[in-house]
Design an enzyme around this catalytic site. Sequence first.
Site, mmCIF file in Angstrom:
data_model
loop_
_atom_site.group_PDB
_atom_site.id
_atom_site.type_symbol
_atom_site.label_atom_id
_atom_site.label_comp_id
_atom_site.label_asym_id
_atom_site.label_seq_id
_atom_site.Cartn_x
_atom_site.Cartn_y
_atom_site.Cartn_z
ATOM 1 N N LEU A 31 -7.595 11.722 -3.026
ATOM 2 C CA LEU A 31 -7.496 10.778 -2.024
ATOM 3 C C LEU A 31 -8.102 9.411 -2.334
ATOM 4 C CD1 LEU A 31 -8.653 13.287 0.959
ATOM 5 C CD2 LEU A 31 -6.241 12.626 0.105
ATOM 6 N N GLY A 34 -5.741 4.541 0.542
ATOM 7 C CA GLY A 34 -4.520 4.677 1.503
ATOM 8 C C GLY A 34 -4.398 5.841 2.326
ATOM 9 N N HIS A 35 -4.827 7.107 1.883
ATOM 10 C CA HIS A 35 -4.905 8.349 2.543
ATOM 11 C C HIS A 35 -5.826 8.245 3.789
ATOM 12 C CE1 HIS A 35 -3.673 9.952 -1.543
ATOM 13 N NE2 HIS A 35 -2.749 10.354 -0.745
ATOM 14 N N GLN A 59 8.481 19.177 -5.826
ATOM 15 C CA GLN A 59 9.012 17.894 -5.902
ATOM 16 C C GLN A 59 8.870 17.084 -7.086
ATOM 17 O OE1 GLN A 59 6.003 16.998 -2.500
ATOM 18 N NE2 GLN A 59 5.853 14.875 -3.425
ATOM 19 N N GLY A 145 2.475 7.064 4.300
ATOM 20 C CA GLY A 145 2.020 5.533 4.142
ATOM 21 C C GLY A 145 3.460 5.111 3.770
ATOM 22 N N SER A 183 -2.523 3.723 -5.398
ATOM 23 C CA SER A 183 -1.779 5.155 -5.780
ATOM 24 C C SER A 183 -2.686 5.869 -6.727
ATOM 25 C CB SER A 183 -0.561 4.667 -6.491
ATOM 26 O OG SER A 183 -0.123 5.671 -7.195
ATOM 27 N N SER A 184 -2.592 7.237 -6.530
ATOM 28 C CA SER A 184 -3.300 8.185 -7.109
ATOM 29 C C SER A 184 -3.053 7.963 -8.823
ATOM 30 C CB SER A 184 -2.899 9.612 -6.805
ATOM 31 O OG SER A 184 -3.295 9.882 -5.334
HETATM 32 O O1 PAF Z 1 3.447 11.621 -0.073
HETATM 33 C C1 PAF Z 1 2.877 12.697 -0.747
HETATM 34 O O2 PAF Z 1 1.685 12.887 -0.959
HETATM 35 C C2 PAF Z 1 3.916 13.906 -0.769
HETATM 36 O O3 PAF Z 1 4.983 13.548 -1.083
HETATM 37 C C3 PAF Z 1 3.873 14.833 0.523
HETATM 38 C C4 PAF Z 1 4.300 14.052 1.779
HETATM 39 C C5 PAF Z 1 2.342 15.220 0.779
HETATM 40 C C6 PAF Z 1 4.546 16.203 0.420
HETATM 41 O O4 PAF Z 1 4.175 16.908 -0.728
#
Ligand code: PAF
Length: 278
Positions: A31, A34-35, A59, A145, A183-184
């Site tokens: 985190l 941004g989070h 993903q 975000g 960004s991470s």
């Molecule tokens: O934006 C992200 O971090 C990811 O795409 C999410 C929405 C948590 C889904 O895994």
Amino acid sequence: MKVFTQISEIRAERWQNASLSWGLVPTMGYLHQGHLSLVQQARAENDRVGVSIFVNPTQFNDAKDLEGYPRNLERDLELLEIEGVDLVWTPTSEIVYPPLFQTYVEVEQITRLLEGAARPGHFRGVTTVVSKLFNVFQPHRAYFGQKDAQQVVVIKRMVEDLNFNTDIVVGAIQREADGLALSSRNVKLSPEARQQATCLYRALTQAQAAYEQGERDADKLRRMMLDVIGQASLAQEDYVSIAHPETLAELDTVEDRALFSMAVFVDGVRLIDNMLIP
Ligand code: PAF
């Protein structure tokens, strides 16, 4: 703050008092501000706040990218505790995707463009896991975000098309002082690449300034962004786009609304950024 891995535990907590409003912030962990700004917004707008931390394998279309994705659960939990989060879900891959799993959620056209073209299957993984998160938490509101602009468009489409009973709330992009979007992935940048990574924001602001001075030719605006990126020796664009903010179709002319966006490799690290016009 309660931290659970099992779906039954999340459901029991969620429904302990059905009259409370819940906000959910889905994350993949590691985190940053941004989070946390999304968590703060969720905290202000809901009785209870849930956060999910799950590096979603479906993903990622590149196994190395998944393996190298930064993780630090202990620190994440400390940060969330400070923000007054009520409930954190940290499922394992086996809980989210049990052995016989074979059901996916897929949004069509808009997921084949931009990030979807560069990362086939990415949005199918996102919409599938977000559907599962919505089913487990049943949040009144979910927070995403604007940095992942296409993700926001795709999730809003899914929520409308499949009648999810969750409002999508979009938080503004959080930036470093020099404009780099948080960004991470930024931790992967070498000091030199970190300096050059400001080319994304500079490209966007130059195109925005040109738009504000009356430039409406989308090709000229795209070329302007490419020129700025071209000046950074470690940067190589994946795409630059000037598209309709909902259909994501590339525009010839910017009339009233547009999404300026780009993905750029900076010394091999793939960064994205965007700006909504006006
Ligand atoms: O934006 C992200 O971090 C990811 O795409 C999410 C929405 C948590 C889904 O895994």
